[in-house]
Scaffold this motif. Structure first.
Motif, PDB file in Angstrom:
ATOM      1  N   GLY A 126      -5.727   5.597  -2.493  1.00 62.58           N
ATOM      2  CA  GLY A 126      -5.880   5.474  -1.056  1.00 62.58           C
ATOM      3  C   GLY A 126      -4.835   4.597  -0.399  1.00 62.58           C
ATOM      4  O   GLY A 126      -4.736   4.562   0.831  1.00 62.58           O
ATOM      5  N   SER A 147      -0.776   2.893   0.030  1.00 62.87           N
ATOM      6  CA  SER A 147       0.513   3.435   0.469  1.00 62.87           C
ATOM      7  C   SER A 147       1.661   2.699  -0.207  1.00 62.87           C
ATOM      8  O   SER A 147       1.544   1.524  -0.569  1.00 62.87           O
ATOM      9  CB  SER A 147       0.665   3.293   1.994  1.00 62.87           C
ATOM     10  N   MET A 157       4.650   7.287   1.259  1.00 66.10           N
ATOM     11  CA  MET A 157       3.540   7.900   0.528  1.00 66.10           C
ATOM     12  C   MET A 157       2.241   7.233   0.959  1.00 66.10           C
ATOM     13  O   MET A 157       2.056   6.032   0.747  1.00 66.10           O
ATOM     14  CB  MET A 157       3.755   7.740  -0.982  1.00 66.10           C
ATOM     15  N   ASN A 158       1.379   8.008   1.573  1.00 72.75           N
ATOM     16  CA  ASN A 158       0.069   7.522   2.019  1.00 72.75           C
ATOM     17  C   ASN A 158      -1.043   8.228   1.258  1.00 72.75           C
ATOM     18  O   ASN A 158      -0.816   9.272   0.633  1.00 72.75           O
ATOM     19  CB  ASN A 158      -0.095   7.762   3.514  1.00 72.75           C
ATOM     20  N   SER A 159      -2.238   7.662   1.326  1.00 72.25           N
ATOM     21  CA  SER A 159      -3.412   8.258   0.673  1.00 72.25           C
ATOM     22  C   SER A 159      -3.100   8.619  -0.767  1.00 72.25           C
ATOM     23  O   SER A 159      -3.396   9.726  -1.232  1.00 72.25           O
ATOM     24  CB  SER A 159      -3.861   9.508   1.444  1.00 72.25           C
ATOM     25  N   LEU A 160      -2.517   7.686  -1.482  1.00 77.19           N
ATOM     26  CA  LEU A 160      -2.093   7.946  -2.855  1.00 77.19           C
ATOM     27  C   LEU A 160      -3.283   8.222  -3.768  1.00 77.19           C
ATOM     28  O   LEU A 160      -4.377   7.667  -3.589  1.00 77.19           O
ATOM     29  CB  LEU A 160      -1.279   6.776  -3.381  1.00 77.19           C
ATOM     30  N   LYS A 161      -3.031   9.094  -4.739  1.00 69.67           N
ATOM     31  CA  LYS A 161      -4.051   9.503  -5.703  1.00 69.67           C
ATOM     32  C   LYS A 161      -3.555   9.172  -7.114  1.00 69.67           C
ATOM     33  O   LYS A 161      -2.341   9.106  -7.344  1.00 69.67           O
ATOM     34  CB  LYS A 161      -4.304  11.004  -5.589  1.00 69.67           C
ATOM     35  N   ARG A 195       0.434  13.921   3.284  1.00 67.41           N
ATOM     36  CA  ARG A 195       0.304  12.551   2.751  1.00 67.41           C
ATOM     37  C   ARG A 195       1.661  11.872   2.613  1.00 67.41           C
ATOM     38  O   ARG A 195       1.765  10.665   2.820  1.00 67.41           O
ATOM     39  CB  ARG A 195      -0.381  12.576   1.382  1.00 67.41           C
ATOM     40  N   PHE A 196       2.690  12.629   2.245  1.00 63.59           N
ATOM     41  CA  PHE A 196       4.035  12.082   2.043  1.00 63.59           C
ATOM     42  C   PHE A 196       4.941  12.519   3.179  1.00 63.59           C
ATOM     43  O   PHE A 196       4.818  13.628   3.705  1.00 63.59           O
ATOM     44  CB  PHE A 196       4.635  12.589   0.732  1.00 63.59           C
ATOM     45  N   THR A 197       5.879  11.653   3.529  1.00 60.81           N
ATOM     46  CA  THR A 197       6.882  11.969   4.540  1.00 60.81           C
ATOM     47  C   THR A 197       8.249  11.544   4.032  1.00 60.81           C
ATOM     48  O   THR A 197       8.459  10.365   3.706  1.00 60.81           O
ATOM     49  CB  THR A 197       6.593  11.260   5.869  1.00 60.81           C
ATOM     50  N   ASP A 248      -0.705  11.064  -8.523  1.00 61.09           N
ATOM     51  CA  ASP A 248       0.647  10.808  -8.019  1.00 61.09           C
ATOM     52  C   ASP A 248       1.417   9.850  -8.929  1.00 61.09           C
ATOM     53  O   ASP A 248       2.607   9.605  -8.717  1.00 61.09           O
ATOM     54  CB  ASP A 248       0.602  10.210  -6.613  1.00 61.09           C
ATOM     55  N   VAL A 278       1.338  17.281  -1.837  1.00 58.94           N
ATOM     56  CA  VAL A 278       1.658  16.045  -1.116  1.00 58.94           C
ATOM     57  C   VAL A 278       1.777  16.257   0.390  1.00 58.94           C
ATOM     58  O   VAL A 278       1.943  15.293   1.140  1.00 58.94           O
ATOM     59  CB  VAL A 278       2.961  15.395  -1.643  1.00 58.94           C
TER      60      VAL A 278
END
Length: 123
Positions: free
Chosen positions: A14, A16, A82-86, A66-68, A89, A63
Motif C-alpha cells: 500500500g 509508495s 509507484m503507488n499502492s505497492l503490492k 498505480r505506476f507513473t 511488485d 501496474v
C-alpha cells in the motif's frame, strides 16, 4: 555511458516509492526510456515506457493506475512513481534507454541498461 537507478527500498504493501534513473555520458532526450523489473527466480519483464517527448506512455497491465513513468530531459533523468505497492511488485528495477524515440515492451529495442535498484514490498 551510464544509467544509474536509485530510490528503491523496503516498503509495506500500500505504500509508495519513487525511482529515479540518472543518465551520464550522453543525453537520451531523443530516445524513449523504459523500466523493467526482475523478481527472484523469474525473467526480466517490462513495466513501463515513455517516448522522447514525454507525451505518450505505455504500461504493463498489472501496474496501470498505480505506476507513473515520467522524465525530465533537461536533467537527463527518468522517474517511476509507484503507488499502492503490492508484494508482487517486489523485484530489482532496471531503467533502460531505447534505440528509438518511441518504443514498447520488447527488450531488444533497448540498447542501454542500468544496474537496477531493489524494491521490496512486505505484506
Amino acid at each position: 555511458v551510464q544509467l544509474q537507478a536509485s530510490g528503491g527500498g523496503l516498503v509495506q504493501a500500500g505504500g509508495s516509492l519513487r525511482l529515479s534513473c540518472a543518465a551520464s555520458g550522453r543525453t537520451f532526450s531523443n530516445n524513449a526510456m523504459g523500466w523493467f523489473r526482475q523478481a527472484p527466480g523469474k525473467g526480466r519483464e517490462f513495466v513501463a515506457t515513455i517516448n522522447w517527448r514525454a507525451d505518450n506512455a505505455f504500461y504493463k497491465d498489472s501496474v496501470k493506475g498505480r505506476f507513473t513513468i515520467s522524465r525530465d530531459n533537461a536533467k537527463n533523468t527518468l522517474y517511476l512513481q509507484m503507488n499502492s505497492l503490492k508484494p508482487e511488485d517486489t523485484a530489482v528495477y532496471h531503467c533502460a534507454a531505447n534505440i528509438r524515440p518511441w518504443g514498447g515492451s520488447d527488450e531488444s529495442q533497448y540498447g542501454y541498461w542500468g544496474q537496477g535498484t531493489q524494491v521490496t514490498v512486505s505484506s
